[in-house]
Design an enzyme around this catalytic site. Structure first.
Site, short mmCIF file in Angstrom:
data_model
loop_
_atom_site.label_atom_id
_atom_site.label_comp_id
_atom_site.label_asym_id
_atom_site.label_seq_id
_atom_site.Cartn_x
_atom_site.Cartn_y
_atom_site.Cartn_z
N SER A 7 0.80 -1.23 0.00
CA SER A 7 0.00 0.00 0.00
C SER A 7 0.83 1.28 0.00
O SER A 7 0.30 2.34 -0.27
CB SER A 7 -0.94 0.00 1.20
OG SER A 7 -0.20 0.00 2.40
N LYS A 54 -11.98 -2.27 2.87
CA LYS A 54 -11.38 -1.35 1.89
C LYS A 54 -12.28 -1.28 0.66
O LYS A 54 -13.30 -0.62 0.72
CB LYS A 54 -9.94 -1.78 1.62
CG LYS A 54 -9.07 -1.46 2.84
CD LYS A 54 -7.65 -1.92 2.78
CE LYS A 54 -6.95 -1.49 4.07
NZ LYS A 54 -5.89 -2.42 4.49
N HIS A 102 -5.36 -4.81 -0.16
CA HIS A 102 -5.45 -3.71 -1.13
C HIS A 102 -5.66 -4.20 -2.56
O HIS A 102 -5.75 -3.40 -3.48
CB HIS A 102 -4.20 -2.83 -1.06
CG HIS A 102 -4.18 -1.92 0.12
ND1 HIS A 102 -4.80 -0.69 0.12
CD2 HIS A 102 -3.64 -2.07 1.35
CE1 HIS A 102 -4.63 -0.11 1.30
NE2 HIS A 102 -3.93 -0.92 2.07
C1 LIG Z 1 -5.57 -2.75 5.90
C2 LIG Z 1 -4.89 -4.05 5.96
C3 LIG Z 1 -5.23 -4.99 6.93
C4 LIG Z 1 -6.25 -4.70 8.00
O1 LIG Z 1 -7.54 -4.78 7.51
P1 LIG Z 1 -8.75 -4.25 8.42
O2 LIG Z 1 -9.93 -4.91 7.84
O3 LIG Z 1 -8.75 -2.77 8.28
O4 LIG Z 1 -8.46 -4.68 9.81
C5 LIG Z 1 -4.59 -6.21 6.90
N1 LIG Z 1 -3.65 -6.49 5.99
C6 LIG Z 1 -3.27 -5.60 5.05
C7 LIG Z 1 -2.22 -5.97 4.06
C8 LIG Z 1 -3.87 -4.34 5.01
O5 LIG Z 1 -3.51 -3.44 4.10
#
Ligand SMILES: *Cc1c(COP(=O)(O)O)cnc(C)c1O
Length: 396
Positions: free
Chosen positions: A185, A243, A213
């Protein structure tokens, strides 16, 4: 307050504040959409992970409301007591279809997913090879498992091959796993899954891809693993429902046997109450929407390409992103933070990311265009970028 606690808090908070590292939290007044209001000021929002604009989607809002009417606001128990509602089963069946796997299991968040899945399978007699830029929740999940953690240079396939060989040939470990983000990200680059699968097959590595992502973004929506057509080569496909999907939650997709095991052995599934009915129904609806049409996905990429092209032609360094994530690399930490602050004053909300999250001297303002942005919003953002870029001497 206890003296020891007071001293700890006071000195640590002071140190953060003295070093300019104390994060002041912005409060969004109203929904987190393509535009947001903070301190009464409306801004173009380029910092959410709401890639497809689904967080405020009308169909999903209606789905959540009707599930609240039929099932209530809470699930009432953990999944293994009687907190498994028909809505959860429907969601997991839909997720498995979406990812092209035999089965799937839903968790309360993506973070929780990594707490759950890694330690359900790996233990102190095992080793985990982990890309050095993996997400914090992967790092914590690995630690929790007590397996030996071996850091691998970012997307460096020679380093992975070397360390996999050493780990396997040492004979010290029962199992060896390789874990990577699907999409990273900070730079928007994509894991080299075809080569990873090749190395994994050579050394018998368990493969684990956290595609938080990538889901909704890569592979026409189904994610990075699908993008490369490797659904039956990756053991664990992890995703978040917060997301691109726009709600909250996380999941693991994989073989029926793997999911059966996670349902009896992963602690957040056993000891934390399941997803709320409204959220669960909205997620199922969102995933179904992504399977039915690529319209939002296509719009996201169109907007991402438009913003990238615009920033590049203004003369900014936008790194080497392979996804809509668009870093604008400013350089030193102070200028980067000043840049982001000036963007906000001019009506563009885009957060700075600096050392230690990214290497020293590569401070950047990270832009997350979404399917919900209009061309007018992106044009306005580009105008502000040009103004601030000239003002701070980043553009000549
Ligand atoms: C954002 C993210 C998470 C966490 O996800 P949430 O649903 O917000 O807890 C886990 N792993 C990666 C790679 C992320 O980018």
């Amino acid at each position: 307050m206890t003296k020891a606690l007071n001293e700890f808090l006071e000195s640590n908070l002071k140190e953060l504040k003295d070093n300019g590292l104390y994060n002041e939290i912005n409060v969004v007044e109203g929904a987190n959409g393509a535009e947001i209001t903070i301190d009464g000021r409306k801004m173009i929002n380029l910092s959410s992970n709401n890639y497809l604009g689904l967080a405020t989607n009308e169909t999903l809002k209606q789905a959540a409301k009707s599930a609240v009417d039929s099932h209530g606001v809470g699930a009432g128990a953990v999944r293994t007591i009687n907190g498994t509602l028909d809505l959860h089963v429907e969601l997991e069946e839909t997720l498995a279809k979406f990812k092209g796997t035999e089965a799937a299991i839903a968790y309360q968040s993506g973070f929780n997913c990594n707490m759950a899945a890694i330690s359900a399978v790996m233990n102190k007699h095992d080793a985990i090879l982990s890309d050095e830029l993996n997400h914090a929740s992967i790092i914590d999940g690995c630690r929790l498992s007590k397996a030996k953690i071996i850091r691998v240079k970012h997307s460096d396939m020679d380093d992975l091959r070397q360390k996999a060989k050493e780990a396997v040939e040492s004979g010290q470990y029962n199992k060896v796993m390789y874990i990577t983000d699907g999409v990273f990200s900070m730079d928007g680059d994509v894991a080299k899954l075809p080569e990873i699968v090749e190395i994994a097959e050579e050394f018998g590595l368990i493969t684990y891809v956290d595609d938080a992502h990538g889901s909704g973004v890569m592979g026409k929506g189904a994610g990075t693993v699908k993008h490369f057509g490797l659904q039956d080569k990756i053991d664990f496909q992890i995703g978040t429902l917060s997301k691109a999907i726009g709600v909250v939650g996380g999941y693991v997709a994989g073989s029926q046997q793997l999911i059966d095991w996670l349902k009896v052995a992963s602690r957040p599934f056993l000891f934390s109450t399941s997803l709320a009915p409204g959220d669960t129904k909205a997620i199922t609806e969102a995933v179904q929407m992504l399977m039915d049409s690529t319209e939002l996905h296509d719009k996201l990429w169109e907007n991402g390409d438009y913003l990238k092209e615009g920033l590049k032609s203004l003369g900014f360094d936008i790194g080497h992103s392979e996804t809509p994530i668009t870093p604008c690399i400013i350089g030193d930490e102070k200028t980067t933070q000043q840049f982001s602050k000036r963007l906000m004053e001019e009506g563009v909300y885009a957060k700075s990311i600096v050392f230690p999250t990214v290497p020293k001297g590569t401070g950047r303002v990270r832009n997350m265009p979404t399917a919900a942005h209009t061309k007018e919003m992106l044009d306005e953002a580009l105008k502000v970028y040009e103004k601030v870029g000239k003002e701070l001497g980043v553009l000549s």
